[in-house]
Design a protein around this motif. Sequence first.
Motif, PDB file in Angstrom:
ATOM      1  N   PRO A 151      47.206  67.402  28.219  1.00 38.36           N
ATOM      2  CA  PRO A 151      46.363  67.541  27.100  1.00 38.36           C
ATOM      3  C   PRO A 151      48.264  66.940  26.106  1.00 38.36           C
ATOM      4  CG  PRO A 151      45.524  69.183  27.740  1.00 38.36           C
ATOM      5  CD  PRO A 151      46.692  68.951  28.580  1.00 38.36           C
ATOM      6  N   GLY A 152      48.142  65.961  25.436  1.00 42.08           N
ATOM      7  CA  GLY A 152      49.694  65.969  24.419  1.00 42.08           C
ATOM      8  C   GLY A 152      50.182  64.681  25.394  1.00 42.08           C
ATOM      9  N   GLN A 153      49.308  64.418  26.292  1.00 47.02           N
ATOM     10  CA  GLN A 153      50.520  63.614  27.630  1.00 47.02           C
ATOM     11  C   GLN A 153      50.563  61.885  25.991  1.00 47.02           C
ATOM     12  OE1 GLN A 153      48.862  62.465  30.932  1.00 47.02           O
ATOM     13  NE2 GLN A 153      49.913  60.675  31.184  1.00 47.02           N
ATOM     14  N   LEU A 154      49.716  61.704  24.824  1.00 44.83           N
ATOM     15  CA  LEU A 154      50.045  60.878  25.079  1.00 44.83           C
ATOM     16  C   LEU A 154      50.451  61.115  22.981  1.00 44.83           C
ATOM     17  CD1 LEU A 154      46.513  59.032  25.517  1.00 44.83           C
ATOM     18  CD2 LEU A 154      48.521  58.670  26.483  1.00 44.83           C
ATOM     19  N   GLU A 155      51.346  61.948  23.308  1.00 42.20           N
ATOM     20  CA  GLU A 155      51.770  62.901  21.603  1.00 42.20           C
ATOM     21  C   GLU A 155      53.157  62.108  22.004  1.00 42.20           C
ATOM     22  OE1 GLU A 155      51.068  64.052  18.616  1.00 42.20           O
ATOM     23  OE2 GLU A 155      48.503  64.334  19.986  1.00 42.20           O
ATOM     24  N   VAL A 156      54.200  61.679  21.121  1.00 43.01           N
ATOM     25  CA  VAL A 156      55.291  61.182  20.922  1.00 43.01           C
ATOM     26  C   VAL A 156      56.112  61.851  19.975  1.00 43.01           C
ATOM     27  CG1 VAL A 156      55.506  59.302  22.108  1.00 43.01           C
ATOM     28  CG2 VAL A 156      55.022  59.390  19.729  1.00 43.01           C
ATOM     29  N   SER A 157      57.230  61.918  19.939  1.00 41.99           N
ATOM     30  CA  SER A 157      58.037  62.835  18.946  1.00 41.99           C
ATOM     31  C   SER A 157      59.433  61.591  18.638  1.00 41.99           C
ATOM     32  CB  SER A 157      57.867  64.226  18.827  1.00 41.99           C
ATOM     33  OG  SER A 157      58.462  64.588  19.981  1.00 41.99           O
ATOM     34  N   SER A 158      60.089  61.750  17.476  1.00 41.62           N
ATOM     35  CA  SER A 158      62.132  61.406  17.766  1.00 41.62           C
ATOM     36  C   SER A 158      62.636  61.599  18.626  1.00 41.62           C
ATOM     37  CB  SER A 158      62.587  61.634  16.233  1.00 41.62           C
ATOM     38  OG  SER A 158      62.610  63.197  16.214  1.00 41.62           O
ATOM     39  N   ASP A 159      62.315  62.591  19.358  1.00 44.44           N
ATOM     40  CA  ASP A 159      62.943  63.634  20.331  1.00 44.44           C
ATOM     41  C   ASP A 159      62.565  62.567  21.707  1.00 44.44           C
ATOM     42  OD1 ASP A 159      65.157  64.717  19.621  1.00 44.44           O
ATOM     43  OD2 ASP A 159      63.974  66.787  19.178  1.00 44.44           O
ATOM     44  N   LYS A 160      61.191  62.404  21.942  1.00 39.37           N
ATOM     45  CA  LYS A 160      60.724  61.912  22.916  1.00 39.37           C
ATOM     46  C   LYS A 160      59.312  61.041  22.759  1.00 39.37           C
ATOM     47  CE  LYS A 160      57.221  63.649  26.612  1.00 39.37           C
ATOM     48  NZ  LYS A 160      56.566  65.089  27.450  1.00 39.37           N
ATOM     49  N   PRO A 161      60.498  60.304  22.933  1.00 43.64           N
ATOM     50  CA  PRO A 161      59.083  58.898  21.834  1.00 43.64           C
ATOM     51  C   PRO A 161      58.589  57.874  22.650  1.00 43.64           C
ATOM     52  CG  PRO A 161      61.894  58.295  22.566  1.00 43.64           C
ATOM     53  CD  PRO A 161      61.726  59.569  23.019  1.00 43.64           C
ATOM     54  N   ARG A 162      58.373  58.375  24.121  1.00 43.26           N
ATOM     55  CA  ARG A 162      57.629  57.471  24.677  1.00 43.26           C
ATOM     56  C   ARG A 162      56.762  58.423  25.677  1.00 43.26           C
ATOM     57  NH1 ARG A 162      57.839  55.276  30.311  1.00 43.26           N
ATOM     58  NH2 ARG A 162      57.829  53.426  30.570  1.00 43.26           N
ATOM     59  N   ALA A 163      54.940  57.833  26.013  1.00 46.47           N
ATOM     60  CA  ALA A 163      53.683  58.361  26.136  1.00 46.47           C
ATOM     61  C   ALA A 163      53.556  56.875  27.624  1.00 46.47           C
ATOM     62  CB  ALA A 163      53.166  58.358  25.659  1.00 46.47           C
ATOM     63  N   SER A 164      53.255  57.392  28.260  1.00 43.67           N
ATOM     64  CA  SER A 164      52.498  56.443  29.806  1.00 43.67           C
ATOM     65  C   SER A 164      50.974  56.993  30.289  1.00 43.67           C
ATOM     66  CB  SER A 164      53.537  56.475  30.785  1.00 43.67           C
ATOM     67  OG  SER A 164      53.727  57.489  31.077  1.00 43.67           O
ATOM     68  N   ILE A 165      50.552  56.120  30.615  1.00 46.30           N
ATOM     69  CA  ILE A 165      49.847  56.761  31.348  1.00 46.30           C
ATOM     70  C   ILE A 165      49.606  55.353  33.112  1.00 46.30           C
ATOM     71  CG2 ILE A 165      48.167  57.453  29.768  1.00 46.30           C
ATOM     72  CD1 ILE A 165      46.632  55.203  30.093  1.00 46.30           C
ATOM     73  N   ASN A 166      49.080  56.585  33.277  1.00 47.64           N
ATOM     74  CA  ASN A 166      49.113  55.623  35.446  1.00 47.64           C
ATOM     75  C   ASN A 166      47.355  54.847  35.081  1.00 47.64           C
ATOM     76  OD1 ASN A 166      51.830  56.484  36.294  1.00 47.64           O
ATOM     77  ND2 ASN A 166      51.142  58.256  36.351  1.00 47.64           N
ATOM     78  N   LEU A 167      47.325  53.762  35.808  1.00 54.04           N
ATOM     79  CA  LEU A 167      46.844  52.760  36.302  1.00 54.04           C
ATOM     80  C   LEU A 167      46.430  52.241  37.347  1.00 54.04           C
ATOM     81  CD1 LEU A 167      46.612  50.210  33.262  1.00 54.04           C
ATOM     82  CD2 LEU A 167      45.438  52.939  33.518  1.00 54.04           C
ATOM     83  N   ARG A 168      45.829  52.803  38.521  1.00 57.03           N
ATOM     84  CA  ARG A 168      45.275  52.701  39.709  1.00 57.03           C
ATOM     85  C   ARG A 168      44.210  51.728  39.412  1.00 57.03           C
ATOM     86  NH1 ARG A 168      46.553  54.409  44.629  1.00 57.03           N
ATOM     87  NH2 ARG A 168      48.244  56.111  44.403  1.00 57.03           N
ATOM     88  N   LEU A 169      44.038  50.737  40.442  1.00 56.71           N
ATOM     89  CA  LEU A 169      43.105  49.518  40.309  1.00 56.71           C
ATOM     90  C   LEU A 169      42.587  49.449  41.639  1.00 56.71           C
ATOM     91  CD1 LEU A 169      44.641  47.130  37.632  1.00 56.71           C
ATOM     92  CD2 LEU A 169      42.907  49.282  36.671  1.00 56.71           C
ATOM     93  N   PRO A 170      40.773  48.653  42.096  1.00 58.00           N
ATOM     94  CA  PRO A 170      41.270  48.263  42.892  1.00 58.00           C
ATOM     95  C   PRO A 170      41.959  46.788  42.930  1.00 58.00           C
ATOM     96  CG  PRO A 170      39.347  48.741  41.453  1.00 58.00           C
ATOM     97  CD  PRO A 170      40.501  48.908  40.919  1.00 58.00           C
ATOM     98  N   PRO A 171      42.113  46.949  44.472  1.00 57.46           N
ATOM     99  CA  PRO A 171      42.862  45.876  45.146  1.00 57.46           C
ATOM    100  C   PRO A 171      42.287  44.032  44.612  1.00 57.46           C
ATOM    101  CG  PRO A 171      42.803  47.340  46.510  1.00 57.46           C
ATOM    102  CD  PRO A 171      42.160  48.036  46.011  1.00 57.46           C
ATOM    103  N   ASP A 172      41.045  43.936  44.589  1.00 57.53           N
ATOM    104  CA  ASP A 172      40.707  42.901  45.116  1.00 57.53           C
ATOM    105  C   ASP A 172      40.657  42.555  43.338  1.00 57.53           C
ATOM    106  OD1 ASP A 172      38.721  44.957  44.182  1.00 57.53           O
ATOM    107  OD2 ASP A 172      37.121  43.847  45.780  1.00 57.53           O
ATOM    108  N   LEU A 173      40.591  42.956  42.437  1.00 51.37           N
ATOM    109  CA  LEU A 173      40.069  42.272  40.937  1.00 51.37           C
ATOM    110  C   LEU A 173      41.193  41.471  40.839  1.00 51.37           C
ATOM    111  CD1 LEU A 173      40.397  46.145  38.379  1.00 51.37           C
ATOM    112  CD2 LEU A 173      38.099  44.311  39.381  1.00 51.37           C
ATOM    113  N   PHE A 174      40.531  40.817  40.268  1.00 52.33           N
ATOM    114  CA  PHE A 174      40.467  38.942  40.628  1.00 52.33           C
ATOM    115  C   PHE A 174      40.877  38.369  38.789  1.00 52.33           C
ATOM    116  CE2 PHE A 174      39.951  34.248  40.557  1.00 52.33           C
ATOM    117  CZ  PHE A 174      40.588  33.925  40.906  1.00 52.33           C
ATOM    118  N   SER A 175      42.119  38.354  38.518  1.00 48.87           N
ATOM    119  CA  SER A 175      42.117  37.488  37.332  1.00 48.87           C
ATOM    120  C   SER A 175      42.818  35.959  37.331  1.00 48.87           C
ATOM    121  CB  SER A 175      43.013  37.956  35.932  1.00 48.87           C
ATOM    122  OG  SER A 175      43.282  37.533  34.951  1.00 48.87           O
ATOM    123  N   TRP A 176      42.305  34.796  36.747  1.00 50.24           N
ATOM    124  CA  TRP A 176      42.607  33.621  36.517  1.00 50.24           C
ATOM    125  C   TRP A 176      42.263  33.187  35.125  1.00 50.24           C
ATOM    126  CZ3 TRP A 176      39.851  28.929  35.892  1.00 50.24           C
ATOM    127  CH2 TRP A 176      40.720  27.958  36.597  1.00 50.24           C
TER     128      TRP A 176
END
Length: 743
Positions: free
Chosen positions: A345-370
């Motif tokens: 909880p609070g992973q997506l919360e930011v403030s002036s002291d901690k201005p950055r939030a992030s999430i990790n994305l692990r995707l199937p390696p065969d997803l194809f974009s073109w």
Amino acid sequence: MRHLLFSAFVLFCLTGYSQERGEPATVSTSQETVPAVERTRTLTFTQMGQPNGVRLSGINRFVDLNSGIRLDELVTRASLSLRVLYPQGMRHDQSFVRVYVNNQLSGLSQLSVARAGVPHTVEIELDPLLFSDFATIRVEYDGTYDSECVDPGNPTLRFDIRPESTLTIGSTPLNLVNDLALLPAPFFDPRDNRKLRLPLVLPVEQTEASMKAAGILASWMGAQAFYRQAEFELLEAASPTRHTIVLTKGKKMPEGMSEADIEGPSLMIVSAKENPWIKHLYVMGRSDEELLQAVYGLVIEGQVLSGQKALVKKVDLGAPRKPYDAPRYVPSNRPVRFGELIDFPGQLEVSSDKPRASINLRLPPDLFSWAGRNIPMDLKYRYTAPSSWNDSLLNIEINNSLIQSFRLAPRSEQVQNKINIDLLGQAELTSEEALQIPAFRVGGNNELAFAFGFMAEGGGSCTRVSQVARGSIDPESTLDFSNLPHYTRMPNLTAFANGGYPFSIMADLSDTAIVLPANPTSLEIRSYLNVMGLFGQWTGLPATRTTLIVSDKPEGIGTKNWLAMGTSDRLGWLNNANMNLPMVLNATERSMGLPPAVQWLKGLWQSDTELQPSDSARALIQTAGSLGAIVGFESHLAPKKAGLVITGTDQDSFERAVAALSDYGDVAKIKGSVSLIRGDDIQSYSLGETYISGALPWWLRLRIAFSEYPALIAVGGALAGVILAILAFGWLSGRASRRTKGN
């Protein structure tokens, strides 16, 4: 007589007390006989996620470091050793470094004017009583250069902490109660961020079933360890100094038990006699089938276990898994909410002291974009609105690359934004490499980050950013990968080394066969367990449905993907099978297929039949050095199924090849169809024939063909013109004929 009665009464009371308190008294005596020794652990900033050190300033004033405290240890002392550098020109008598442990002030150090501009070490003692479970250590810089007004952006306010700075924690072990409810602790403790190194004792008589049970257990531990990774060590008996798991079929019983005491598949946790704070977990059965059932009970029903001993009467493995449903993967068949991707909880919360939030994305390696098939993101966010338009921004990044930036509007004009993220690139099909997973960082993870930049409001030299400015990414925001088909060209060792593909398509490895030589050596068994731990790390689940084959002439692989392990002299069946190996390896001879460019040139004047692999189509090398290899190819038993071999010319090179899959630096070098490991050097090649995993819609394949071969556009246009001309000629001829007949 009265004295005799009184003496008897006292003796009776003492006897009753001794019987009532007998067990604690025994434990106390044992602990006094073998006193607990203090253990010291030292973590560098690099190990705590700051490999480049930390740069604090008037704007970014603090950094948070996380250090878990194991359930079975009590912190007795703690200290920070900061290797720092800060400039001259500050009011050092009013500048400080404060250290908080779990939001409680624990240490304070005043900056020194005599050490300004010179690298030096600052030692700060911390209160050990503040360390419990997950400890957050916040290092806060409070600097000033003026007694009246301070601009936080002034370059004078700078405090650099080098990556070799350390956190040292001293602790003594605690004697936990023998309760299965604590599992997987203390064998794996999620509070411990170090690599899991777990000793195992296997049954004296090795069979496929008992080794499969050990592999399932290893994959479960690998899933628990996740990014920490798991490494296993084989022992002949439970260690008196290390937590150990013992798999037994009635040959190695805890003290005081015999084979007759095993009623069926059982789990039991006991203390080591020499050190009661050391725990041994016995996974027991009277036969291979019961041992396997006991392991299933541990890895599937572990959350409902309790007490010192449990009898596993029945285990339901559940419904078969579906492709790409591993818990570690972001769902690719539907829109996914950010709330499903956060770790706390609070992973997506930011403030002036901690201005950055992030999430990790692990995707199937065969997803194809073109060709611009972007990934739509419906982004919703909230923030402390500025009073008017200024340079307050929201930057959106993927793997540290800027995707898009928004100015933060005043409250009267706040809107929600919908954007597309070009996560997988657009020009994938200009070469073969384009069919591999692009833009993945080490370990197969993507980091999606949101950085809020709050602009100071007002005027004058004392203007500062409001300390109450906050922002938040709404957990109801979504990403949608469902429009991307599964399609990639194989073999692809990059996809395997980063996520176990294609074996991890089925999270329980139901479509995978692991092949070991007959009578496997201790090294081969340990390597097998380490690879199974990696599969658990990659998928997040135990490999409950994998097939294990221990034979020099393996049968039963069928139409499954298969992975063979062992030194080259122990895998002779690979040379006898009807396989198109891109490389053949043994102690003195190594042969590799010709490079793709040569194959293509030969194809200009040779037919497909003439291009079939032969001895003359290989480069034969005779040498006697130690060489490890990871080789991928299409299975000889079924089309579009993977075969993969991890091998080496000797035990050292084989062990090095397996270890490369656990080293993030080495993983980045593993690619193509053949990776050769020689000491610290890893060289990868794309050799041999390729095949396609997955499928594309017909219309997309047509577009790809036109993009790869522009001449097809001209040929297609000419053919279309001819066809239209023929149709037009026929239609006009018909009209002319009808008009003539009408006349």
